[in-house]
Scaffold this active site. Structure first.
Site, PDB file in Angstrom:
ATOM      1  N   PHE A 143       0.800  -1.260   0.024  1.00  0.00           N
ATOM      2  CA  PHE A 143      -0.084   0.101  -0.093  1.00  0.00           C
ATOM      3  C   PHE A 143       0.959   1.115  -0.024  1.00  0.00           C
ATOM      4  O   PHE A 143       1.976   1.369   0.832  1.00  0.00           O
ATOM      5  CB  PHE A 143      -0.837   0.158   1.181  1.00  0.00           C
ATOM      6  CG  PHE A 143      -1.943   1.305   1.298  1.00  0.00           C
ATOM      7  CD1 PHE A 143      -3.214   1.143   0.555  1.00  0.00           C
ATOM      8  CD2 PHE A 143      -1.524   2.484   1.596  1.00  0.00           C
ATOM      9  CE1 PHE A 143      -4.014   2.017   0.685  1.00  0.00           C
ATOM     10  CE2 PHE A 143      -2.525   3.153   1.630  1.00  0.00           C
ATOM     11  CZ  PHE A 143      -3.741   3.175   1.130  1.00  0.00           C
ATOM     12  N   ASP A 228       9.287   2.751   1.460  1.00  0.00           N
ATOM     13  CA  ASP A 228       7.968   3.472   1.881  1.00  0.00           C
ATOM     14  C   ASP A 228       8.039   3.447   3.596  1.00  0.00           C
ATOM     15  O   ASP A 228       7.519   2.123   4.050  1.00  0.00           O
ATOM     16  CB  ASP A 228       6.819   2.969   1.433  1.00  0.00           C
ATOM     17  CG  ASP A 228       5.531   3.404   1.859  1.00  0.00           C
ATOM     18  OD1 ASP A 228       5.474   4.201   2.943  1.00  0.00           O
ATOM     19  OD2 ASP A 228       4.435   3.603   1.162  1.00  0.00           O
ATOM     20  N   LYS A 257       2.331  10.034   8.680  1.00  0.00           N
ATOM     21  CA  LYS A 257       1.475   9.381   9.714  1.00  0.00           C
ATOM     22  C   LYS A 257       2.215   9.905  11.003  1.00  0.00           C
ATOM     23  O   LYS A 257       1.932  11.033  11.383  1.00  0.00           O
ATOM     24  CB  LYS A 257       1.599   7.899   9.715  1.00  0.00           C
ATOM     25  CG  LYS A 257       0.683   7.344   8.585  1.00  0.00           C
ATOM     26  CD  LYS A 257       0.420   5.805   8.609  1.00  0.00           C
ATOM     27  CE  LYS A 257      -0.358   5.247   7.525  1.00  0.00           C
ATOM     28  NZ  LYS A 257      -1.738   5.937   7.531  1.00  0.00           N
TER      29      LYS A 257
END
Length: 403
Positions: A143, A228, A257
């Site tokens: 993702f 990532d 995040k």
């Protein structure tokens, strides 16, 4: 239950259904405030938060350091435009480069933006140094975001037919399959882009030998290795950055995040030799705006000063130990994860039911797939809060799995 607050909740939900664009199924509750490990809805109900805003609220809800940073910086300068340097921008960039293996930083607001920037650098590098190579290899079940490019990079099968035609130039291979990725590399390959631990895919970690082999492969083929770390970075896995577990250095890393502790913030970090953008190649209206820079610097400093990476490691071990202690009773399997990014498998596909029943009892958890449960609490979580979570979860599993 207060009848006035109930009426307020009902009117709020009615207005939400009327005015907010549908993008996901949400429960019929409205969150109103938060502090530390807890959230409260408009009915005054308290929830122990083991989702943490999808690994976002790294310092818990409404931490004093974020409040102070927002108040102090907003009194000085909120936004000077991305056309100018500003003081917290420079200070925050120095902090990140000092604490990592990277030399340069580009700031953004979301992980998808940071990953778009990584894709752009990789393709710019391919255009300049690899005879126009443009393909990027990513993992199945990965993702990387929700823009068209990052959805194209993402390896979710159910997204394959969405929003066609997507951005071309991405190959998806099974995770931890070295032969598959070796076969996928061609003269058109400019980069390999992976999550050290797949988050949305269900918390599956890259094997250490696999990562080291990928580093050697990228060196041999002169292509970029992109990590990532949107979900794994900033203390989540027990180290400040997940790449530190593996004894290698990526060429590019993306963060989001937890870096803002709830404030929308992201970063793209790279080595000096990949500082190859020309003026106008990359940008963003809110890139490096002083308010976000001050928050990010405060959050990262707090995580470092309080050694919250170590707490993530310690609490993560305790959570896994507690899960193992109830595993045989509930037939839980594949208890896995690093630090405070943890998951386990249920014996039946009742993940959504477990999540719903836990919510009713005041516990917030996540089910990324029908038989998976994922836990990603704030880095400040303590042993008593873990015990509270396990107690509620055990009660729910007793009820749901006996049905």
């Amino acid at each position: 239950m207060n009848s006035e607050s109930t009426r307020d909740t009902e009117s709020l939900l009615k207005e939400a259904n009327k005015s907010i664009l549908f993008t996901t199924n949400r429960p019929n509750l409205v969150m109103e405030k938060g502090k530390g490990m807890y959230l409260w809805d408009t009915n005054g109900k308290k929830y122990l938060d083991f989702i943490g805003g999808w690994a976002v609220t790294s310092l818990g809800h409404c931490p004093e350091v974020i409040l102070t940073a927002l108040v102090q910086q907003s009194a000085k300068l909120i936004n000077a435009s991305p056309a100018f340097y500003n003081v917290p921008m420079i200070e925050f960039a120095k902090l990140l480069t000092d604490k990592s293996c990277f030399d340069k930083v580009f700031f953004a607001s979301t992980g998808a933006e940071a990953n778009e920037g990584a894709i752009k650098i990789a393709r710019k590098y391919g255009a300049k140094f690899l005879n126009g190579a443009y393909e990027i290899i990513t993992a199945i079940d990965s993702f990387h975001g929700r823009t068209l490019a990052t959805m194209s990079a993402t390896g979710k099968q159910k997204w394959e037919s969405l929003f066609e035609p997507k951005v071309q130039g991405f190959k998806h291979v099974p995770q931890n399959d070295l032969i598959a990725i070796q076969k996928a590399v061609s003269a058109n390959t400019c980069a390999i882009m992976l999550e050290p631990v797949q988050g949305e895919g269900g918390v599956f970690e890259l094997e250490k030998n696999y990562i080291r082999s990928l580093r050697e492969l990228c060196n041999e083929k002169n292509i970029l290795l992109v990590f990532d770390e949107v979900q794994t970075g900033i203390g989540r896995t027990g180290k400040l950055f997940a790449y530190e577990h593996y004894g290698i250095e990526p060429d590019i890393m993306t963060l989001a995040k937890g870096i803002g502790g709830g404030y929308p913030l992201a970063a793209l970090l790279t080595k000096e030799k990949f500082d190859i953008f020309e003026a106008g190649d990359q940008g963003g209206t809110y890139s490096s705006q002083p308010l976000g820079m001050a928050v990010g610097k405060a959050v990262v400093n707090e995580i470092i000063d309080k050694n919250l990476s170590k707490n993530a490691e310690k609490q993560g071990e305790y959570i896994r130990h507690q899960l193992v202690s109830i595993a045989s009773k509930f037939k839980l399997t594949n208890i896995r994860g690093k630090g405070l990014l943890i998951a386990f498998d249920l014996p039946v596909e009742k993940g959504s039911k477990v999540v719903s029943e836990c919510q009713k009892r005041g516990l917030l958890i996540n089910s990324p797939r029908p038989a998976y449960i994922r836990l990603m609490p704030p880095l400040i979580v303590t042993f008593p809060e873990v015990d509270e979570m396990i107690a509620i979860l055990s009660d729910v599993l007793t009820e749901v799995l006996s049905e």
